[in-house]
Write a protein that holds these residues in place. Structure first.
Motif, PDB file in Angstrom:
ATOM      1  N   GLN A 120       0.922  -1.284   0.072  1.00  0.00           N
ATOM      2  CA  GLN A 120      -0.119  -0.101   0.109  1.00  0.00           C
ATOM      3  C   GLN A 120       0.972   1.282  -0.064  1.00  0.00           C
ATOM      4  O   GLN A 120       0.373   2.117  -0.474  1.00  0.00           O
ATOM      5  N   THR A 121       2.151   1.085   0.300  1.00  0.00           N
ATOM      6  CA  THR A 121       3.098   2.391   0.327  1.00  0.00           C
ATOM      7  C   THR A 121       3.788   2.252  -0.829  1.00  0.00           C
ATOM      8  O   THR A 121       4.638   1.519  -1.139  1.00  0.00           O
ATOM      9  N   THR A 122       3.336   3.055  -1.918  1.00  0.00           N
ATOM     10  CA  THR A 122       3.958   2.900  -3.124  1.00  0.00           C
ATOM     11  C   THR A 122       4.999   3.761  -3.122  1.00  0.00           C
ATOM     12  O   THR A 122       4.958   5.152  -3.143  1.00  0.00           O
ATOM     13  N   VAL A 123       6.356   3.223  -3.540  1.00  0.00           N
ATOM     14  CA  VAL A 123       7.430   3.729  -3.736  1.00  0.00           C
ATOM     15  C   VAL A 123       7.314   4.661  -4.991  1.00  0.00           C
ATOM     16  O   VAL A 123       8.075   5.864  -4.878  1.00  0.00           O
ATOM     17  N   GLN A 124       6.618   4.347  -5.888  1.00  0.00           N
ATOM     18  CA  GLN A 124       6.898   5.263  -7.379  1.00  0.00           C
ATOM     19  C   GLN A 124       6.090   6.389  -7.034  1.00  0.00           C
ATOM     20  O   GLN A 124       6.505   7.277  -7.745  1.00  0.00           O
ATOM     21  N   THR A 125       5.242   6.770  -6.282  1.00  0.00           N
ATOM     22  CA  THR A 125       4.663   7.953  -6.087  1.00  0.00           C
ATOM     23  C   THR A 125       5.251   8.892  -5.322  1.00  0.00           C
ATOM     24  O   THR A 125       4.728   9.937  -5.184  1.00  0.00           O
ATOM     25  N   ALA A 162      14.359   0.788  -0.135  1.00  0.00           N
ATOM     26  CA  ALA A 162      14.072   2.230  -0.398  1.00  0.00           C
ATOM     27  C   ALA A 162      13.303   2.690   0.340  1.00  0.00           C
ATOM     28  O   ALA A 162      11.912   2.166   0.523  1.00  0.00           O
ATOM     29  N   ILE A 163      13.144   3.961   0.881  1.00  0.00           N
ATOM     30  CA  ILE A 163      12.546   4.770   1.693  1.00  0.00           C
ATOM     31  C   ILE A 163      11.974   5.916   1.107  1.00  0.00           C
ATOM     32  O   ILE A 163      12.971   6.793   0.678  1.00  0.00           O
ATOM     33  N   GLY A 164      10.598   6.207   0.703  1.00  0.00           N
ATOM     34  CA  GLY A 164      10.310   7.415   0.060  1.00  0.00           C
ATOM     35  C   GLY A 164       9.995   8.599   1.027  1.00  0.00           C
ATOM     36  O   GLY A 164       9.617   8.414   2.373  1.00  0.00           O
ATOM     37  N   PHE A 165      10.272   9.880   0.640  1.00  0.00           N
ATOM     38  CA  PHE A 165      10.190  11.117   1.414  1.00  0.00           C
ATOM     39  C   PHE A 165       9.633  12.020   0.660  1.00  0.00           C
ATOM     40  O   PHE A 165       9.826  12.026  -0.744  1.00  0.00           O
TER      41      PHE A 165
END
Length: 162
Positions: free
Chosen positions: A27-32, A159-162
């Motif tokens: 559910q946590t989409t890295v692409q967005t 990878a962690i998005g921010f």
């Protein structure tokens, strides 16, 4: 070659410990996300080493293309390496599975410190990346190098998005 087998088992254990991403993680989409910070580790061949590193990935530059500079540290085979990678990558979605094919590469600067020698050698080369990533952040990659770069790196990371 005995040291390489042990390192390969370590990477395999890491992959097993991370497991495949669950539906909740997807559910946590890295692409967005706007940007990513990634951490990875694995083994290399020629020289046979274990490595760990970090990278920063830009938001999409054009369509599915990203700039991804990073730095890795390798140890083993009587030397320590620091590789500075300036990668340009593309992410291709694999249907609606949440998985992406990663391709790219770029120039690499290599700092080599041999055990027992005070000097540090500086070299350069290039590398090509082929791998898979999931929207949850999990990824695995192969990096083929040329010049003064390790011939093959195999790694996994997150990878962690921010």
């Amino acid at each position: 070659m005995v040291h390489f087998a042990g390192r390969f088992r370590l990477v395999a254990a890491l992959v097993a410990a991370l497991g495949l991403p669950s539906a909740a993680q997807a559910q946590t989409t890295v692409q967005t996300t706007n940007s990513l910070v990634g951490f990875h580790g694995g083994v290399s061949i020629d020289p046979e080493q274990a490595f760990g590193g970090v990278f920063w990935q830009t938001p999409q530059i054009a369509n599915r293309f990203h700039l991804r500079p990073g730095i890795d540290g390798g140890f083993g085979s009587d030397r320590r390496l620091a590789t500075i990678n300036i990668d340009f990558i593309a992410r291709f979605p694999l249907g609606s599975s949440g998985w992406h094919l990663i391709q790219g590469g770029g120039p690499v600067i290599v700092l080599t410190k041999f055990d027992g020698i005070d000097d540090t050698d500086i070299g350069a080369g290039g590398s090509y990346i082929l791998g898979f990533s999931h929207d949850s952040g999990f990824f695995s990659e192969f990096r083929v190098g040329g010049g003064n770069v390790p011939s093959l790196k195999m790694g996994v990371g997150y990878a962690i998005g921010f």
